[in-house]
Scaffold this motif. Structure first.
Motif, PDB file in Angstrom:
ATOM      1  N   PRO A 239       0.815  -1.430   0.019  1.00 44.33           N
ATOM      2  CA  PRO A 239       0.353   0.073   0.112  1.00 44.33           C
ATOM      3  C   PRO A 239       0.777   1.418  -0.159  1.00 44.33           C
ATOM      4  O   PRO A 239       1.767   0.963   0.121  1.00 44.33           O
ATOM      5  CB  PRO A 239      -1.160   0.052   1.425  1.00 44.33           C
ATOM      6  CG  PRO A 239      -0.727  -1.537   1.795  1.00 44.33           C
ATOM      7  CD  PRO A 239       0.692  -2.033   1.099  1.00 44.33           C
TER       8      PRO A 239
ATOM      9  N   LEU B 168      -5.287  10.881   1.117  1.00 47.17           N
ATOM     10  CA  LEU B 168      -5.198   9.947  -0.323  1.00 47.17           C
ATOM     11  C   LEU B 168      -5.889   8.934   1.243  1.00 47.17           C
ATOM     12  O   LEU B 168      -5.814   8.506   2.198  1.00 47.17           O
ATOM     13  CB  LEU B 168      -4.980   9.662  -0.718  1.00 47.17           C
ATOM     14  CG  LEU B 168      -3.953  10.189  -1.273  1.00 47.17           C
ATOM     15  CD1 LEU B 168      -2.759  10.045  -2.506  1.00 47.17           C
ATOM     16  CD2 LEU B 168      -5.498  10.526  -2.879  1.00 47.17           C
ATOM     17  N   GLY B 169      -6.878   8.035   0.512  1.00 48.90           N
ATOM     18  CA  GLY B 169      -7.304   6.810   1.759  1.00 48.90           C
ATOM     19  C   GLY B 169      -6.180   5.789   1.976  1.00 48.90           C
ATOM     20  O   GLY B 169      -5.264   5.484   1.359  1.00 48.90           O
TER      21      GLY B 169
ATOM     22  N   THR C  68      -5.047   2.943  -0.250  1.00 51.01           N
ATOM     23  CA  THR C  68      -4.513   3.833  -1.349  1.00 51.01           C
ATOM     24  C   THR C  68      -3.548   2.771  -2.112  1.00 51.01           C
ATOM     25  O   THR C  68      -2.146   2.545  -1.127  1.00 51.01           O
ATOM     26  CB  THR C  68      -3.894   4.878  -1.776  1.00 51.01           C
ATOM     27  OG1 THR C  68      -5.666   5.269  -1.444  1.00 51.01           O
ATOM     28  CG2 THR C  68      -4.032   5.647  -2.455  1.00 51.01           C
ATOM     29  N   ARG C  69      -3.480   2.104  -3.245  1.00 43.29           N
ATOM     30  CA  ARG C  69      -2.455   1.926  -3.694  1.00 43.29           C
ATOM     31  C   ARG C  69      -1.940   2.346  -4.758  1.00 43.29           C
ATOM     32  O   ARG C  69      -2.937   3.317  -5.882  1.00 43.29           O
ATOM     33  CB  ARG C  69      -2.556   0.324  -4.206  1.00 43.29           C
ATOM     34  CG  ARG C  69      -2.563  -0.188  -3.096  1.00 43.29           C
ATOM     35  CD  ARG C  69      -3.689  -1.805  -3.503  1.00 43.29           C
ATOM     36  NE  ARG C  69      -3.039  -2.812  -2.124  1.00 43.29           N
ATOM     37  CZ  ARG C  69      -2.604  -4.068  -1.935  1.00 43.29           C
ATOM     38  NH1 ARG C  69      -1.174  -3.749  -1.865  1.00 43.29           N
ATOM     39  NH2 ARG C  69      -2.187  -4.492  -0.553  1.00 43.29           N
TER      40      ARG C  69
ATOM     41  N   SER D  58      -1.300   3.491  -8.688  1.00 45.36           N
ATOM     42  CA  SER D  58      -2.150   2.923 -10.028  1.00 45.36           C
ATOM     43  C   SER D  58      -0.938   2.515 -11.132  1.00 45.36           C
ATOM     44  O   SER D  58      -0.142   3.912 -11.606  1.00 45.36           O
ATOM     45  CB  SER D  58      -2.867   4.284 -10.979  1.00 45.36           C
ATOM     46  OG  SER D  58      -4.329   4.564  -9.305  1.00 45.36           O
TER      47      SER D  58
ATOM     48  N   LEU E 264      -0.085   7.965  -8.153  1.00 44.21           N
ATOM     49  CA  LEU E 264      -0.350   8.317  -6.223  1.00 44.21           C
ATOM     50  C   LEU E 264      -1.361   8.966  -6.212  1.00 44.21           C
ATOM     51  O   LEU E 264      -1.768  10.553  -6.244  1.00 44.21           O
ATOM     52  CB  LEU E 264       0.455   8.047  -5.677  1.00 44.21           C
ATOM     53  CG  LEU E 264       0.513   7.734  -3.835  1.00 44.21           C
ATOM     54  CD1 LEU E 264      -0.541   6.526  -3.771  1.00 44.21           C
ATOM     55  CD2 LEU E 264       1.517   8.166  -2.996  1.00 44.21           C
ATOM     56  N   GLY E 265      -3.101   8.748  -5.816  1.00 44.53           N
ATOM     57  CA  GLY E 265      -3.935   9.347  -6.294  1.00 44.53           C
ATOM     58  C   GLY E 265      -4.056  10.051  -7.941  1.00 44.53           C
ATOM     59  O   GLY E 265      -3.420   9.588  -9.291  1.00 44.53           O
TER      60      GLY E 265
END
Length: 238
Positions: free
Chosen positions: A127, A140-141, A144-145, A147, A160-161
C-alpha cells in the motif's frame, strides 16, 4: 476391377476406423492428463490439455509424446492473501515421457507465457502508506495503492491518486520480480515533506508457478506485465 475396388473401399473404411479410434484415444488421454496435472498440485483449476502428433497410438507404445500444449485462464499466483490472476497461460512441453496409465510424466523442455494486468499487479505491491513517508499528508485513503499502466518499452508508469510517480523498470530473478525507479513529483514531495523523491525498489514473489516451470523474464506491455516461463527436466506428474 471389382476386386480392386472392393479392396480400396476396405482400406478406406479401415483407415477411417483406425483414425477414429486414434482420435478417441487421444481425447481420453488428454482428459486423463488434465486430471493428473490437477491432482499433482501444479495447476488449479483443471487445465486444457492438447497432445500433438499423429498417430497418437504409436506414441503410446513408445511412451513418449511429440508435444503437449497446456492452457488455462483461471490460474492464480502470489503469496498468501496477495494472490492475483494469471491470465492467458499457455505452455508447450516437448520430450514428454509418460507411464502407461498417465500416473507420471517428465518433460525434457517446456516454455510458456502468461499475463498479469496492471490493476492486478498493483495488488502485489505494498500500500502507498508503506511506500511514501508521511503518506497521510496527501489526504488519500488508507488503503490506496499505486495506479499502474504501460510506460513504454521496459517501463511501468505509476501515479498515486492525482500525483504522478514517474516510470520504473522491471526485472526478475528466480521467482522474485523487482520494480525500481519510481519518484514522487515535486508537488507530492512538498506535500509530504520529503527531500528525497525516490521510492525504494519494490519486490514481490510469484509462488506456485504452473506446470513446474520457472519464471524466465517479465516484460511490460500495453495490457499488462507479460511473463515468460521455461523449464528443463520437469517432473510434471507423479
Amino acid at each position: 476391377m471389382r476386386g480392386w475396388l472392393k479392396a480400396t473401399i476396405g482400406v478406406v473404411v479401415l483407415s477411417g476406423v483406425l483414425v477414429g479410434a486414434d482420435r478417441i484415444a487421444v481425447g481420453v488421454a488428454e482428459d486423463e492428463a488434465a486430471e493428473q496435472i490437477l491432482k499433482s498440485g501444479w495447476m488449479s483449476p483443471k487445465p486444457d490439455v492438447s497432445i500433438e502428433g499423429f498417430p497418437f497410438l504409436t506414441q503410446v507404445v513408445s511412451r513418449k509424446l511429440d508435444g503437449v500444449l497446456i492452457s488455462s485462464d483461471g490460474l492464480t499466483v502470489g503469496e498468501g492473501k496477495d494472490k492475483v490472476d494469471l491470465r492467458a497461460f499457455r505452455a508447450r512441453l516437448s520430450g514428454v515421457e509418460v507411464s502407461g496409465n498417465m500416473s507420471s510424466a517428465t518433460v525434457a523442455h517446456g516454455t510458456g507465457s502468461a499475463l498479469i494486468t496492471y490493476s492486478d499487479l498493483a495488488r502485489l505491491l505494498p500500500p502507498a502508506s508503506e511506500l511514501v513517508p508521511n503518506f497521510g499528508r496527501l489526504s488519500l485513503g488508507a488503503g490506496t495503492r499505486l495506479s499502474l499502466s504501460y510506460g513504454g518499452p521496459g517501463k511501468i508508469k505509476a501515479s498515486l491518486g492525482p500525483f504522478p510517480v514517474g516510470d520504473a523498470s522491471v526485472r526478475s530473478k528466480g521467482t522474485t520480480v523487482t520494480v525500481d525507479g519510481f519518484e514522487l513529483n515535486a508537488m507530492a514531495s512538498l506535500l509530504v515533506g520529503v527531500s528525497d523523491k525516490s521510492l525504494e525498489p519494490i519486490s514481490f514473489t510469484l509462488s506456485e508457478l504452473p506446470a513446474g516451470l520457472n519464471l524466465s523474464s517479465v516484460t511490460p506491455q500495453e495490457d499488462g506485465l507479460q511473463l515468460a516461463f521455461d523449464g528443463k527436466d520437469v517432473k510434471l506428474i507423479g
